[in-house]
Design an enzyme around this catalytic site. Structure first.
Site, PDB file in Angstrom:
ATOM      1  N   CYS A  60     -16.420   1.261   0.294  1.00  0.00           N
ATOM      2  CA  CYS A  60     -15.226   0.429   0.547  1.00  0.00           C
ATOM      3  C   CYS A  60     -14.823   0.446   2.013  1.00  0.00           C
ATOM      4  O   CYS A  60     -14.161  -0.479   2.478  1.00  0.00           O
ATOM      5  CB  CYS A  60     -14.072   0.920  -0.325  1.00  0.00           C
ATOM      6  SG  CYS A  60     -13.684   2.654  -0.038  1.00  0.00           S
ATOM      7  N   ARG A 104       0.874  -1.185   0.000  1.00  0.00           N
ATOM      8  CA  ARG A 104       0.000   0.000   0.000  1.00  0.00           C
ATOM      9  C   ARG A 104       0.903   1.224   0.000  1.00  0.00           C
ATOM     10  O   ARG A 104       1.673   1.424   0.937  1.00  0.00           O
ATOM     11  CB  ARG A 104      -0.903  -0.010   1.242  1.00  0.00           C
ATOM     12  CG  ARG A 104      -1.650   1.290   1.444  1.00  0.00           C
ATOM     13  CD  ARG A 104      -2.765   1.170   2.457  1.00  0.00           C
ATOM     14  NE  ARG A 104      -3.896   0.445   1.899  1.00  0.00           N
ATOM     15  CZ  ARG A 104      -5.101   0.393   2.460  1.00  0.00           C
ATOM     16  NH1 ARG A 104      -5.320   1.013   3.610  1.00  0.00           N
ATOM     17  NH2 ARG A 104      -6.082  -0.281   1.898  1.00  0.00           N
ATOM     18  N   HIS A 126      -7.302   0.899  -6.417  1.00  0.00           N
ATOM     19  CA  HIS A 126      -7.467  -0.035  -5.299  1.00  0.00           C
ATOM     20  C   HIS A 126      -8.047  -1.331  -5.895  1.00  0.00           C
ATOM     21  O   HIS A 126      -9.207  -1.677  -5.685  1.00  0.00           O
ATOM     22  CB  HIS A 126      -8.398   0.572  -4.251  1.00  0.00           C
ATOM     23  CG  HIS A 126      -8.323  -0.098  -2.909  1.00  0.00           C
ATOM     24  ND1 HIS A 126      -7.491  -1.180  -2.650  1.00  0.00           N
ATOM     25  CD2 HIS A 126      -8.973   0.165  -1.736  1.00  0.00           C
ATOM     26  CE1 HIS A 126      -7.647  -1.548  -1.382  1.00  0.00           C
ATOM     27  NE2 HIS A 126      -8.529  -0.747  -0.814  1.00  0.00           N
ATOM     28  N   ARG A 175     -13.812  -9.085   1.090  1.00  0.00           N
ATOM     29  CA  ARG A 175     -12.375  -8.844   0.872  1.00  0.00           C
ATOM     30  C   ARG A 175     -11.596 -10.126   1.180  1.00  0.00           C
ATOM     31  O   ARG A 175     -10.632 -10.460   0.498  1.00  0.00           O
ATOM     32  CB  ARG A 175     -11.879  -7.704   1.783  1.00  0.00           C
ATOM     33  CG  ARG A 175     -12.464  -6.329   1.481  1.00  0.00           C
ATOM     34  CD  ARG A 175     -11.942  -5.761   0.185  1.00  0.00           C
ATOM     35  NE  ARG A 175     -10.495  -5.703   0.152  1.00  0.00           N
ATOM     36  CZ  ARG A 175      -9.744  -4.716   0.668  1.00  0.00           C
ATOM     37  NH1 ARG A 175     -10.323  -3.673   1.224  1.00  0.00           N
ATOM     38  NH2 ARG A 175      -8.420  -4.744   0.594  1.00  0.00           N
TER      39      ARG A 175
HETATM   40  N1  NVA Z   1      -9.933   6.493  -1.176  1.00  0.00           N
HETATM   41  C1  NVA Z   1      -9.613   5.996   0.147  1.00  0.00           C
HETATM   42  C2  NVA Z   1      -9.816   4.530   0.214  1.00  0.00           C
HETATM   43  C3  NVA Z   1      -9.510   3.878   1.524  1.00  0.00           C
HETATM   44  C4  NVA Z   1      -9.682   2.382   1.503  1.00  0.00           C
HETATM   45  C5  NVA Z   1      -8.168   6.367   0.480  1.00  0.00           C
HETATM   46  O1  NVA Z   1      -7.314   6.265  -0.401  1.00  0.00           O
HETATM   47  O2  NVA Z   1      -7.923   6.795   1.598  1.00  0.00           O
HETATM   48  N1   CP Z   2     -11.263  -0.633   2.173  1.00  0.00           N
HETATM   49  C1   CP Z   2     -10.000  -0.710   2.647  1.00  0.00           C
HETATM   50  O1   CP Z   2      -9.021  -0.931   1.919  1.00  0.00           O
HETATM   51  O2   CP Z   2      -9.905  -0.542   4.002  1.00  0.00           O
HETATM   52  P1   CP Z   2      -8.590  -0.373   4.853  1.00  0.00           P
HETATM   53  O3   CP Z   2      -8.012   0.979   4.548  1.00  0.00           O
HETATM   54  O4   CP Z   2      -9.039  -0.495   6.276  1.00  0.00           O
HETATM   55  O5   CP Z   2      -7.617  -1.444   4.463  1.00  0.00           O
END
Ligand code: NVA
Ligand code: CP
Length: 311
Positions: free
Chosen positions: A271, A108, A135, A299
């Site tokens: 999400c 990530r 994502h 997930r």
């Molecule tokens: N768009 C959000 C998604 C989190 C799962 C972010 O990048 O923070």
């Molecule tokens: N939706 C998602 O990716 O959640 P987290 O940021 O908690 O991993």
């Protein structure tokens, strides 16, 4: 169809429509088997997944760790800064080293380019666990949930409200286009999806019968929708723009009135994590149309399928 073993999954566009379906079908098998008591299916015995995080995570981290364990494998989880990456060791050297220890890496990151570089130098599968651009593991769970709830994907209308350039929106657009769904993004001027993502989506849509549109008007997107989807207005790393984004995106909040414009059996998806009271109100996310907890659960099942196929 090329096998999925050994492949990277950095973008939804890395897989064609048949490959995405293969993941969804295997996800269904894993879910059915989990519900009949067979949670541990050790097809990845002795294999290790490395998880690297530059940003916080609840769902992604825990679902990947549990998925790997239920497949008989192991995980090593680290923050970017606690690795030598934090002191300037290059991504290439890190990729070469980690590939000698583990069988796959999920990362990530802030910059999507870092993932591309990691994948370039790691001979093992690299999975995008969220970047500024996409994502893609979320999109697997999202379309699996849609399939589960609606019994089909082709022709299903998904309305996404909020930031059209959002990472989750980008992956949804690519998945919708690949799987023959109809996606309508309602977003203000200045928040349109990445032209590169739209170009790939439009190309795919030509062969799948999908439709992809960007509109300014909430009602136009939501009318006839089977799914109303939203994400936070301020993504991780965008805190400096928070005030402006909240101001400009607030007309796109998902309220009960918005849900009532969709089909009577429309579902609400997010999400997560949600910023309650901003992009969605409590009565929607906690209401009868909401499937967000099933979506979060999925997930796990979809990542088990993805890992089993890649590793
Ligand atoms: N768009 C959000 C998604 C989190 C799962 C972010 O990048 O923070
Ligand atoms: N939706 C998602 O990716 O959640 P987290 O940021 O908690 O991993």
């Amino acid at each position: 169809m090329r096998g999925l073993r050994g492949r990277d999954y950095i973008s939804v566009a890395d897989f064609n429509s048949n490959e995405l379906w293969r993941v969804l079908e295997l996800s269904r098998d894993f879910k059915l088997r989990a519900y009949s008591g067979e949670r541990v299916i050790p097809v990845l015995q002795g294999r290790t997944l490395m998880l690297i995080f530059q940003k916080p995570s609840t769902r992604t981290r825990v679902s990947f760790e549990v998925a790997m364990k239920q497949l008989g494998g192991f995980t090593v989880t680290a923050n970017w800064t606690e690795l030598q990456l934090g002191r300037g060791e290059t991504i290439a050297d890190t990729a070469r080293t980690l590939s000698r220890y583990v069988d796959g890496i999920a990362a990530r990151v802030y910059s999507h380019r870092d993932l591309v570089e990691l994948a370039e130098y790691a001979p093992i599968p690299v999975v995008n666990a969220l970047s500024d651009l996409e994502h893609p593991v979320q999109a697997l769970a999202d379309f699996f949930t849609i399939w589960e709830k609606k019994g089909r994907i082709a022709g299903v209308k998904v309305a996404f409200l909020g930031d059209g350039a959002d990472n989750v929106a980008h992956s949804l657009i690519l998945a919708a286009a690949s799987l023959g769904a109809r996606i309508s993004i309602a977003t203000p001027k200045g928040y349109d999806p990445s032209p590169k993502i739209m170009k790939i989506a439009e190309e795919r849509a030509r062969s799948t019968g999908a439709t992809v549109e960007v509109v300014r008007d909430v009602e136009e997107a939501v009318r006839g929708a089977d799914v109303v989807y939203t994400d936070v207005w301020v993504s991780m790393g965008q805190e400096a723009e928070a005030e402006k984004k909240i101001r400009e995106l607030s007309p796109y909040r998902v309220t009960r009135e918005v849900i009532s414009m969709a089909k009577p059996d429309a579902i609400f998806m997010h999400c997560l994590p949600a910023k309650r009271g901003y992009e969605v109100v409590d009565e929607v996310i906690d209401g009868a149309a909401s499937v967000v907890w099933d979506q979060a659960e999925n997930r796990l099942h979809t990542q088990k399928a993805l890992l089993a196929l890649l590793l």
